[in-house]
Design a protein around this motif. Sequence first.
Motif, PDB file in Angstrom:
ATOM      1  N   LEU A  70       0.902  -1.101  -0.107  1.00 18.09           N
ATOM      2  CA  LEU A  70      -0.219  -0.009   0.096  1.00 18.09           C
ATOM      3  C   LEU A  70       0.816   1.105  -0.037  1.00 18.09           C
ATOM      4  CD1 LEU A  70      -3.000   1.456   0.247  1.00 18.09           C
ATOM      5  CD2 LEU A  70      -2.527   1.109   2.821  1.00 18.09           C
ATOM      6  N   GLY A  71       0.622   1.994  -1.079  1.00 16.39           N
ATOM      7  CA  GLY A  71       1.321   3.383  -0.930  1.00 16.39           C
ATOM      8  C   GLY A  71       0.516   4.577  -0.955  1.00 16.39           C
ATOM      9  N   LEU A  72       0.390   5.424   0.144  1.00 18.40           N
ATOM     10  CA  LEU A  72      -0.193   6.511   0.242  1.00 18.40           C
ATOM     11  C   LEU A  72       0.919   7.536   0.218  1.00 18.40           C
ATOM     12  CD1 LEU A  72      -2.475   5.334   3.098  1.00 18.40           C
ATOM     13  CD2 LEU A  72      -3.194   5.339   0.774  1.00 18.40           C
ATOM     14  N   CYS A  73       0.883   8.338  -0.863  1.00 21.20           N
ATOM     15  CA  CYS A  73       2.276   9.004  -1.099  1.00 21.20           C
ATOM     16  C   CYS A  73       1.885  10.496  -1.526  1.00 21.20           C
ATOM     17  CB  CYS A  73       3.217   8.242  -2.215  1.00 21.20           C
ATOM     18  SG  CYS A  73       3.163   6.569  -2.312  1.00 21.20           S
ATOM     19  N   ASN A  74       3.118  11.235  -1.595  1.00 17.63           N
ATOM     20  CA  ASN A  74       3.381  12.706  -2.088  1.00 17.63           C
ATOM     21  C   ASN A  74       2.204  13.355  -1.737  1.00 17.63           C
ATOM     22  OD1 ASN A  74       4.531  14.214  -4.223  1.00 17.63           O
ATOM     23  ND2 ASN A  74       2.938  13.930  -5.140  1.00 17.63           N
ATOM     24  N   THR A  75       2.061  13.686  -0.278  1.00 17.51           N
ATOM     25  CA  THR A  75       1.167  14.553   0.058  1.00 17.51           C
ATOM     26  C   THR A  75       1.382  15.267   1.362  1.00 17.51           C
ATOM     27  OG1 THR A  75      -1.233  14.216   0.992  1.00 17.51           O
ATOM     28  CG2 THR A  75       0.123  12.555   1.847  1.00 17.51           C
ATOM     29  N   ASP A  76       0.688  16.173   1.564  1.00 15.42           N
ATOM     30  CA  ASP A  76       1.085  17.299   2.623  1.00 15.42           C
ATOM     31  C   ASP A  76       0.028  16.756   3.809  1.00 15.42           C
ATOM     32  OD1 ASP A  76      -1.559  17.966   1.510  1.00 15.42           O
ATOM     33  OD2 ASP A  76      -0.968  20.052   1.330  1.00 15.42           O
ATOM     34  N   LEU A  77      -0.898  15.642   3.695  1.00 11.39           N
ATOM     35  CA  LEU A  77      -1.557  14.939   4.550  1.00 11.39           C
ATOM     36  C   LEU A  77      -0.717  13.739   5.366  1.00 11.39           C
ATOM     37  CD1 LEU A  77      -5.044  14.582   3.008  1.00 11.39           C
ATOM     38  CD2 LEU A  77      -4.201  16.300   4.689  1.00 11.39           C
ATOM     39  N   ALA A  78       0.574  13.988   5.082  1.00  9.78           N
ATOM     40  CA  ALA A  78       1.499  12.618   5.388  1.00  9.78           C
ATOM     41  C   ALA A  78       1.442  12.370   7.080  1.00  9.78           C
ATOM     42  CB  ALA A  78       2.926  13.033   5.017  1.00  9.78           C
ATOM     43  N   ASP A  79       1.269  13.465   7.788  1.00  7.98           N
ATOM     44  CA  ASP A  79       1.184  13.062   9.314  1.00  7.98           C
ATOM     45  C   ASP A  79      -0.013  12.427   9.724  1.00  7.98           C
ATOM     46  OD1 ASP A  79       3.942  14.271  10.105  1.00  7.98           O
ATOM     47  OD2 ASP A  79       3.090  15.986  10.421  1.00  7.98           O
ATOM     48  N   GLU A  80      -1.317  13.014   8.978  1.00  6.13           N
ATOM     49  CA  GLU A  80      -2.606  12.429   9.494  1.00  6.13           C
ATOM     50  C   GLU A  80      -2.465  11.103   8.761  1.00  6.13           C
ATOM     51  OE1 GLU A  80      -6.067  15.114   8.221  1.00  6.13           O
ATOM     52  OE2 GLU A  80      -4.377  16.684   8.022  1.00  6.13           O
ATOM     53  N   VAL A  81      -2.221  10.859   7.388  1.00  9.94           N
ATOM     54  CA  VAL A  81      -1.926   9.396   7.119  1.00  9.94           C
ATOM     55  C   VAL A  81      -1.324   8.659   7.810  1.00  9.94           C
ATOM     56  CG1 VAL A  81      -1.127   7.947   5.174  1.00  9.94           C
ATOM     57  CG2 VAL A  81      -2.224  10.255   4.560  1.00  9.94           C
ATOM     58  N   ALA A  82      -0.080   8.954   8.335  1.00  9.36           N
ATOM     59  CA  ALA A  82       0.551   8.023   9.406  1.00  9.36           C
ATOM     60  C   ALA A  82      -0.325   7.790  10.720  1.00  9.36           C
ATOM     61  CB  ALA A  82       1.857   8.786   9.703  1.00  9.36           C
ATOM     62  N   ALA A  83      -0.824   8.761  10.993  1.00  5.96           N
ATOM     63  CA  ALA A  83      -1.705   8.636  12.436  1.00  5.96           C
ATOM     64  C   ALA A  83      -2.956   7.409  12.053  1.00  5.96           C
ATOM     65  CB  ALA A  83      -2.369   9.720  12.825  1.00  5.96           C
ATOM     66  N   ALA A  84      -3.406   7.572  10.841  1.00 11.26           N
ATOM     67  CA  ALA A  84      -4.338   6.459  10.570  1.00 11.26           C
ATOM     68  C   ALA A  84      -3.965   5.405  10.357  1.00 11.26           C
ATOM     69  CB  ALA A  84      -5.278   7.118   9.236  1.00 11.26           C
ATOM     70  N   VAL A  85      -2.802   5.375   9.561  1.00  4.36           N
ATOM     71  CA  VAL A  85      -2.101   3.936   9.277  1.00  4.36           C
ATOM     72  C   VAL A  85      -1.812   3.216  10.564  1.00  4.36           C
ATOM     73  CG1 VAL A  85       0.163   3.019   8.612  1.00  4.36           C
ATOM     74  CG2 VAL A  85      -1.259   4.494   7.035  1.00  4.36           C
ATOM     75  N   ALA A  86      -1.464   4.020  11.740  1.00  7.11           N
ATOM     76  CA  ALA A  86      -0.994   3.529  12.804  1.00  7.11           C
ATOM     77  C   ALA A  86      -2.312   2.515  13.618  1.00  7.11           C
ATOM     78  CB  ALA A  86      -0.776   4.449  13.960  1.00  7.11           C
ATOM     79  N   THR A  87      -3.211   2.686  13.044  1.00  5.14           N
ATOM     80  CA  THR A  87      -4.341   1.729  13.745  1.00  5.14           C
ATOM     81  C   THR A  87      -5.182   1.202  12.568  1.00  5.14           C
ATOM     82  OG1 THR A  87      -5.944   3.632  13.615  1.00  5.14           O
ATOM     83  CG2 THR A  87      -4.700   3.426  15.718  1.00  5.14           C
ATOM     84  N   ALA A  88      -4.816   1.293  11.327  1.00 10.37           N
ATOM     85  CA  ALA A  88      -5.565   0.732  10.243  1.00 10.37           C
ATOM     86  C   ALA A  88      -5.618  -1.046  10.250  1.00 10.37           C
ATOM     87  CB  ALA A  88      -4.971   1.077   8.829  1.00 10.37           C
ATOM     88  N   GLY A  89      -6.979  -1.456  10.050  1.00  8.52           N
ATOM     89  CA  GLY A  89      -6.951  -2.953   9.719  1.00  8.52           C
ATOM     90  C   GLY A  89      -6.375  -3.656   8.892  1.00  8.52           C
ATOM     91  N   ASP A 104       4.399   2.380   1.852  1.00  8.55           N
ATOM     92  CA  ASP A 104       4.991   3.398   1.300  1.00  8.55           C
ATOM     93  C   ASP A 104       4.296   4.656   1.471  1.00  8.55           C
ATOM     94  OD1 ASP A 104       6.052   5.199  -0.342  1.00  8.55           O
ATOM     95  OD2 ASP A 104       5.887   3.952  -2.383  1.00  8.55           O
ATOM     96  N   LEU A 105       4.865   5.521   2.420  1.00 10.44           N
ATOM     97  CA  LEU A 105       4.418   6.956   2.906  1.00 10.44           C
ATOM     98  C   LEU A 105       5.498   7.915   2.282  1.00 10.44           C
ATOM     99  CD1 LEU A 105       3.379   5.959   6.488  1.00 10.44           C
ATOM    100  CD2 LEU A 105       2.026   5.904   4.301  1.00 10.44           C
ATOM    101  N   SER A 106       6.080   7.598   1.147  1.00 10.75           N
ATOM    102  CA  SER A 106       7.167   8.400   0.796  1.00 10.75           C
ATOM    103  C   SER A 106       6.616   9.799   0.064  1.00 10.75           C
ATOM    104  CB  SER A 106       8.213   7.658  -0.413  1.00 10.75           C
ATOM    105  OG  SER A 106       7.481   7.372  -1.473  1.00 10.75           O
ATOM    106  N   MET A 107       7.500  10.602  -0.315  1.00 12.03           N
ATOM    107  CA  MET A 107       7.473  11.710  -1.228  1.00 12.03           C
ATOM    108  C   MET A 107       6.838  12.911  -0.509  1.00 12.03           C
ATOM    109  SD  MET A 107       7.164  10.202  -4.982  1.00 12.03           S
ATOM    110  CE  MET A 107       5.368   9.643  -4.747  1.00 12.03           C
TER     111      MET A 107
END
Length: 311
Positions: free
Chosen positions: A210-229, A238-241
């Motif tokens: 799973l790639g959720l990339c190239n975004t200024d929402l990276a911190d929010e995405v990381a927080a969501a990933v931390a509990t994602a099923g 992939d949380l790059s770029m």
Amino acid sequence: MTINSHVTTFDGLPVVRFAPDLALPADPSAVAWRVEAADYDSSPQELTETLEALLAAVPAGSIRALVVGQWGSPYENPAPVDLLVSLAPRLTGLRALFLGEMTFEECEISWIRHGDVSGLLTAYPALEVLRVRGADGLTLRPTRHPALRELAFESGGLPAAVVRAVGESDLPALTHLELWLGVDDYGRDATVADLAPVLGGDRLPALRTLGLCNTDLADEVAAAVATAGVVPRLTALDLSMGTLTDVGGEALLAGQPLTHLRRLDLRHHFLSEELAGRLVARLAGVDVDVDDARKAEEYDGRVYRYTMVGE
């Protein structure tokens, strides 16, 4: 940074640019055929003629992978989805399609015009790989596709409706999903809430990368990933770029274990050296990429962090 070079391989095959005078390879199915108009301001008819010339020169059923570059004024004319759909009865062997593979000199990623690409999935039920670059005007309808194993949308700003449509689609064979979410300045209206079905993973039983990339929402995405099923079944994340900072890095450290991953891609980030080191140490058995550390820029009292690919 912008996209300044073309792909040289696609779906594991070397890319060969088709021209009428080209000496054909012995096995036309062993390459990914690149077709494009000669110039960015060419008539779209030129791409039609190039595709017809390819089909006249190469047995259509042997074309396994197709890379579509500039189609003539791509900042004005939408991608040739209708043309590709009309060719489906002839392109019976097509398994991989890259639509919009252009450099910034041909068309900036946020300017590449698209329309509804859903017809491609309907017309090619055996398609296994679909990659789309650009998102201006891009739409997608929720669909079921039994064969698709890789889906990627590269963008400077991805529409929320496209993200939601991906999450609402039934893609039982999909192992790789890549969404370049982008920034609102270039068309992103997607939020982390729109990712909920993807992060839940109920409709993506085979997903492993799973790639959720190239975004200024990276911190929010990381927080969501931390509990994602969906995360426990992944082998690569992939949380790059993007604009990941220590806020997002701490969320990853505090969230569910990531030690089962083979790879965690965080390159092009705004993590402190200390936090990046903690992530690498915590995930000692994981290939953690924290290359390309960036520094925020400050102008007139405001702090700016930039994604890798924007305009």
